[in-house]
Enzyme design. Structure first.
Site, PDB file in Angstrom:
ATOM      1  N   HIS A  55       0.821  -1.221   0.000  1.00  0.00           N
ATOM      2  CA  HIS A  55       0.000   0.000   0.000  1.00  0.00           C
ATOM      3  C   HIS A  55       0.854   1.270   0.000  1.00  0.00           C
ATOM      4  CE1 HIS A  55      -3.010   2.956   0.979  1.00  0.00           C
ATOM      5  NE2 HIS A  55      -2.494   3.146   2.183  1.00  0.00           N
ATOM      6  N   HIS A  80       3.381   6.972   5.609  1.00  0.00           N
ATOM      7  CA  HIS A  80       2.177   7.693   6.019  1.00  0.00           C
ATOM      8  C   HIS A  80       1.287   6.926   7.001  1.00  0.00           C
ATOM      9  CE1 HIS A  80       0.026   5.434   2.838  1.00  0.00           C
ATOM     10  NE2 HIS A  80      -1.047   5.689   3.545  1.00  0.00           N
ATOM     11  N   GLU A  84       0.175   5.777  12.701  1.00  0.00           N
ATOM     12  CA  GLU A  84      -1.172   5.366  13.076  1.00  0.00           C
ATOM     13  C   GLU A  84      -1.251   3.893  13.463  1.00  0.00           C
ATOM     14  OE1 GLU A  84      -4.005   6.379  10.166  1.00  0.00           O
ATOM     15  OE2 GLU A  84      -5.585   5.231  11.146  1.00  0.00           O
ATOM     16  N   ASP A  85      -0.524   3.069  12.749  1.00  0.00           N
ATOM     17  CA  ASP A  85      -0.719   1.633  12.912  1.00  0.00           C
ATOM     18  C   ASP A  85       0.346   0.927  13.748  1.00  0.00           C
ATOM     19  OD1 ASP A  85      -2.927   1.908  11.330  1.00  0.00           O
ATOM     20  OD2 ASP A  85      -1.918   1.349   9.474  1.00  0.00           O
ATOM     21  N   ASP A 146      -3.369   8.316  -1.469  1.00  0.00           N
ATOM     22  CA  ASP A 146      -3.755   7.271  -0.519  1.00  0.00           C
ATOM     23  C   ASP A 146      -5.182   6.811  -0.816  1.00  0.00           C
ATOM     24  OD1 ASP A 146      -3.624   5.684   1.818  1.00  0.00           O
ATOM     25  OD2 ASP A 146      -4.534   7.293   3.017  1.00  0.00           O
ATOM     26  N   ASP A 266     -22.658  13.950 -26.549  1.00  0.00           N
ATOM     27  CA  ASP A 266     -21.213  14.199 -26.525  1.00  0.00           C
ATOM     28  C   ASP A 266     -20.488  13.101 -25.759  1.00  0.00           C
ATOM     29  OD1 ASP A 266     -22.543  14.992 -24.300  1.00  0.00           O
ATOM     30  OD2 ASP A 266     -21.372  16.806 -23.962  1.00  0.00           O
TER      31      ASP A 266
HETATM   32 MN    MN Z   1      -2.991   4.659   3.794  1.00  0.00          MN
END
Ligand code: MN
Length: 731
Positions: A55, A80, A84-85, A146, A266
């Site tokens: 990712h 990134h 957080e993880d 992301d 169109d």
């Molecule tokens: Mn992400």
């Protein structure tokens, strides 16, 4: 191991693609970021089963390749999700990569903690992200990368997550990409949204585009042949592309105009991209225009010159629509290579050309300044903010002039009042009208391209609540809200004195308890509201007397309580036809009036404040807002096997008028198919009729059968389903 090798391969591919932007020891830093991310995510997998590191690697690749960002963004993209993880903290990042990158990563890390009631966590996240944007626009660009990768890999997510993520995307991220001029990404996000919310329609359109490819290419070849000849003679490098419209925009046209694919005229545009020295861009483009219109007649109403006045998101191009030899209108877009790159990649591409072009840049800068201003306002809730912010993203715009001939760009729909506030708050606050092209107009007059506006003011003017409906710009709205609050506060101060005087007169004590009791008795939210109500006369002497006589022991209805029992109950469908929630329970629900779902439709449940669970179609026009702002109130819902229960839906019938036709139509509905109609309305105009029928059907199959039958009636041209009403608020 196979997987290890794949990770290394992907990392190498990223390096290869970033090569043109690397300087000094950039490669070393990228390697450090990659190693950190690899280690931090080593035990994690994505929902698809892939190693998580795929990712961040993909996000970094999108940043380089599709947005045109450099080393700082690559590093930030790689790490990134680390804070957080995993256990790694922002301080570690700062130590390893410096302040700038730590700041960006912080902006990309979601906010956690407790949120005030009624705000969505997502809105809070979004607001935080924009806070960091004011320092570094890369935060948004990486966030978009992301989001794009998450949308590309949405397949493996559970259905309810798919809906929520897709809705957020169409609600916020696609408009944001549009605003930053990232056209390619915006288009892909929209298409992916449709693919995951209405797969059947997506596939249908996609197939039709594929099927018509050969015919289209042949047509384009013939169309451009004479133009090519002329361009060759000019001895400039050029490229001609036939660009099919995006699936989402075709879908939008079909839906808005209620027409089938075949009637969207169109479906594609011809794009001519020329290589031109910067100083001669404009004259080159007009030269090409002149060649095109030598062969094909242009439609004078459809000439768009975004070279002289670029769009606010920086878009530059010359558009014309011409009549082809086969009798069809064809849009031709003329632009230079530089303009094309900016149109596709947007903001980042601007930086590349920064020295040469300053005008468009400043437009984006102005927008960023405005975003910053809104962010600095403390007293809006996150949800309010996101709403306002979104309002500012849709930027079809009008170009207007001050009396001195200064050009101002405002969003389409902007009024004289918006213009006044754009010039200065004081002018806005005192605005009583305007002269547009010398003619007197009211303050809510909508402006048109080329208007020249002189604002008329009066020192006696005061803003009122209506003004909020008269403006479209965020700036004007915010200022009006401020002014109204201020005015209310002032009035409340006067009310306070009046109240104290009257209480003395009636010999009511002024203790806190008494004020509490008053707030309940008069049903007002705050002390301020109480004072305000006194100032405006809603609470006067006689009301205060009643309060004095009121005994809390004997409960009486509150003064302003509104009884709602008389409200008609929604027709309640058979109870076991819809399963709701994670355990697929059978619960009570109502069907939303905005999209009138019937069995067979894809649906979700939404927990409303006072009306229990409401069922909406996943393609309801209100769905994006509900799902992205109130995701926690959304629950799964699924139809079980159909029962003999009827659901209200609407059909639109269009055709050529003949005697007895209405009779034939209603006969099929009520006699042959035994369907109950709730209403039928037909209009006939010069031999064409169109009718709207509301009727009860069992499910989508039943409805399809009915449509097929009706289409066979002589004179009927088209039958299509419509949502009962085009309402702007969820019902
Ligand atoms: Mn992400």
């Amino acid at each position: 191991m196979e997987e290890k090798r794949e990770i290394i391969n992907r990392y190498r591919r990223l390096l290869r693609k970033s090569k043109p932007v690397l300087k000094g020891n950039d490669a070393k830093l990228i390697k450090r970021a990659f190693t950190l991310a690899l280690e931090a995510h080593k035990d994690m997998r994505r929902k698809s089963g892939e190693p998580f590191i795929f990712h961040p690697l993909s996000v970094a690749e999108i940043c380089v390749e599709e947005i045109g960002l450099g080393t700082t963004a690559i590093i930030a993209a790689l790490i990134h999700d680390v804070v957080e993880d995993t256990d790694i903290e922002l301080a570690d990042i700062e130590r390893m990569f410096g302040k700038k990158i730590a700041k960006i990563v912080d902006g990309l890390t979601k906010v956690s903690g407790v949120f005030e009631y009624g705000t969505s966590q997502q809105a809070e996240n979004f607001r935080k992200m924009l806070f960091t944007l004011s320092e570094d626009v890369r935060v948004i660009l990486i966030k978009l990368a992301d989001r794009l990768h998450n949308m590309r890999t949405l397949e493996s997510m559970p259905r309810n997550k798919q809906l929520k993520i897709a809705s957020e995307t169409i609600y916020l991220y696609a408009p944001l990409a549009h605003r930053l001029g990232l056209n390619a990404i915006k288009t892909e996000l929209e298409d992916l949204y449709l693919r995951f919310t209405d797969g059947a329609v997506y596939n249908e359109i996609n197939n039709k585009i594929d099927e018509s490819k050969a015919t289209r290419n042949k047509f384009i070849k013939q169309f451009v042949a004479p133009i090519k000849e002329e361009l060759d003679r000019l001895k400039v490098d050029y490229e001609i592309k036939g660009r099919p419209k995006s699936i989402f925009s075709i879908y939008n046209k079909m839906r808005k105009q209620n027409i089938p694919y075949e009637e969207v005229y169109d479906l594609f545009a011809i794009r001519i991209i020329i290589d031109s020295p910067l100083e001669q861009e404009k004259s080159f483009c007009w030269q090409v225009y002149s060649i095109v219109t030598d062969y094909y007649t242009p439609n004078p109403d459809r000439l768009r010159d975004w070279i002289s006045t670029p769009k606010a998101n920086g878009y530059e191009s010359l558009h014309t629509t011409v009549m082809a030899k086969n009798g069809h209108w064809v849009e031709v877009q003329i632009r230079t290579k530089r303009m094309d790159e900016i149109a596709e990649k947007g903001y980042a591409a601007h930086w590349k050309y920064k020295d040469s072009i300053s005008n468009q840049e400043s437009n984006l800068e102005k927008w960023l300044v405005r975003v910053r201003e809104t962010l600095e306002k403390q007293d809006t809730t996150a949800l309010e903010f996101v709403d306002d912010f979104r309002g500012n993203l849709f930027t079809e715009e009008v170009f207007v002039f001050t009396p001195r001939g200064e050009l101002k760009t405002l969003p389409a729909g902007a009024t004289a009042l918006d213009f006044a506030f754009d010039i200065h708050t004081d002018i806005g606050a005192k605005c009583i009208g305007a002269k547009v092209n010398q003619k007197l107009v009211p303050i809510n007059h909508a402006l048109k391209n080329g208007d020249q506006i002189e604002i008329l003011t009066s020192s006696k003017q005061k803003p009122n609540d209506d003004w909020l409906r008269f403006v479209v710009t965020q700036k004007a709205k915010a200022k009006i809200k401020d002014l109204l609050k201020e005015a209310k506060r002032k009035l409340a101060d006067e009310g306070k004195e009046v109240l104290q005087r009257k209480m003395k007169q009636l010999k009511i004590d002024s203790t806190n308890q008494v004020f509490e009791a008053m707030r309940t008795f008069f049903n007002v939210n705050s002390q301020l509201d109480l004072h305000y109500a006194v100032a405006t006369g809603r609470i006067g002497l006689s009301e205060l007397k009643r309060f004095k006589e009121y005994k809390p022991e004997s409960p009486r209805p509150k003064v302003e309580e509104i009884r709602r029992e008389g409200e008609p109950h929604a027709r309640k469908p058979h109870e076991d036809i819809l399963l709701i929630g994670e355990d697929m329970d059978v619960v009570e629900y109502k069907l939303a009036k905005c999209c009138t779902p019937i069995p067979g439709d894809e649906v979700f449940g939404f927990v409303t404040m006072n009306e229990g669970i409401k069922i909406h179609r996943t393609n309801c026009t209100n769905a994006p807002e509900l799902l992205s702002n109130h995701g926690h109130r959304v629950i799964k819902a699924k139809w079980t096997s159909q029962h003999e229960v009827a659901f209200l839906t609407g059909l639109k019938v269009v055709g050529t008028d003949r005697v007895g036709l209405i009779n034939d139509v209603s006969k099929i509905i009520s006699e042959e198919l035994k369907v109950n109609m709730s209403s039928i309305a037909f209009r006939s105009n010069q031999g064409i009729f169109d009718g709207e029928i509301m009727l009860y059907v069992n499910d989508t199959r039943h409805l399809d059968l009915l449509i097929k039958k009706l289409e066979k009636v002589e004179g009927v041209v088209k039958v299509s389903r419509f949502d009962s009403a085009t309402m702007s608020r969820p019902q």
